[in-house]
Scaffold this motif. Structure first.
Motif, PDB file in Angstrom:
ATOM      1  N   UNK A   1       0.824  -1.219   0.000  1.00  0.00           N
ATOM      2  CA  UNK A   1       0.000   0.000   0.000  1.00  0.00           C
ATOM      3  C   UNK A   1       0.854   1.263   0.000  1.00  0.00           C
ATOM      4  N   UNK A   2       2.149   1.105  -0.085  1.00  0.00           N
ATOM      5  CA  UNK A   2       3.109   2.208  -0.097  1.00  0.00           C
ATOM      6  C   UNK A   2       3.045   3.024   1.199  1.00  0.00           C
ATOM      7  N   UNK A   3       2.863   2.305   2.303  1.00  0.00           N
ATOM      8  CA  UNK A   3       2.863   2.943   3.622  1.00  0.00           C
ATOM      9  C   UNK A   3       4.139   2.517   4.331  1.00  0.00           C
ATOM     10  N   UNK A   4       4.929   3.515   4.686  1.00  0.00           N
ATOM     11  CA  UNK A   4       6.217   3.260   5.338  1.00  0.00           C
ATOM     12  C   UNK A   4       6.160   3.852   6.742  1.00  0.00           C
ATOM     13  N   UNK A   5       5.901   3.000   7.698  1.00  0.00           N
ATOM     14  CA  UNK A   5       5.784   3.419   9.091  1.00  0.00           C
ATOM     15  C   UNK A   5       6.655   2.498   9.922  1.00  0.00           C
ATOM     16  N   UNK A   6       7.323   3.075  10.885  1.00  0.00           N
ATOM     17  CA  UNK A   6       8.156   2.296  11.791  1.00  0.00           C
ATOM     18  C   UNK A   6       7.916   2.803  13.207  1.00  0.00           C
ATOM     19  N   UNK A   7       7.616   1.898  14.122  1.00  0.00           N
ATOM     20  CA  UNK A   7       7.400   2.329  15.509  1.00  0.00           C
ATOM     21  C   UNK A   7       8.709   2.757  16.158  1.00  0.00           C
TER      22      UNK A   7
END
Length: 179
Positions: free
Chosen positions: A19-25
């Motif tokens: 989904x082209x979502x780049x998230x990192x906690x």
């Protein structure tokens, strides 16, 4: 050691990447916590896509309610694969609990004096629903020590009382006070 949380994270990251979502906690306490975090991010992405798709459909004059009714059971079936034990109760409990949390954040941080009384009333109504869903699940599992139906029922009654007080205090163009 159970490797399911790690597998969940891998699958969730792949879905988000698609989904082209780049998230990192920032930090992750464990794979189990990380899996919950990543799943919530993916759920947010799915909700955003659902809202966008429904808005596009409505702009074309399509009534989305029949689509929700038609595809809701399919969505429920997919979610039910996560729990072989009473998936309906688990799903309803998860959804109502999330709604309570979402409404609490939207209403404001102070539960007694929220920024938005109407959303606080909605939160309390959702809490009543959540308690009744818990009551139903507990009744279905009567005799299991971790689920006491009376606790859920007592909570539902208490939240209903709180909701009734909040509703009585609301004012607005449609309230009894303005008539």
């Amino acid at each position: 050691m159970d490797d399911r949380p790690h597998l969940h994270i891998k699958q969730l990251k792949n879905a988000l990447k698609a989904l082209d979502i780049h998230w990192t906690p920032d930090t992750v306490q464990s794979d189990a916590v990380g899996a919950v975090m990543w799943a919530n991010v993916l759920m947010g992405a799915a909700e955003a896509h659902l809202i966008g798709a429904e808005m596009d459909a409505m702009e074309e004059g399509i009534d989305v309610e029949p689509l929700r009714e038609a595809f809701g059971p399919i969505r429920d079936e997919i979610v039910a694969t996560a729990s072989p034990v009473d998936p309906e109760s688990l799903l309803l409990a998860t959804r109502t609990s999330q709604l309570v949390s979402d409404l609490a954040r939207a209403a404001g941080p102070d539960e007694q004096n929220p920024d938005d009384q109407v959303l606080a009333a909605a939160r309390e109504a959702a809490a009543v629903a959540s308690s009744l869903v818990g009551y139903r699940a507990a009744v279905r599992k009567a005799g299991e020590p971790e689920l006491d139906p009376r606790e859920f029922f007592t909570l539902a009654v208490a939240m209903l009382g709180q909701l009734t007080k909040r509703l009585a205090g609301l004012t607005g163009p449609d309230s009894p006070e303005s008539s």
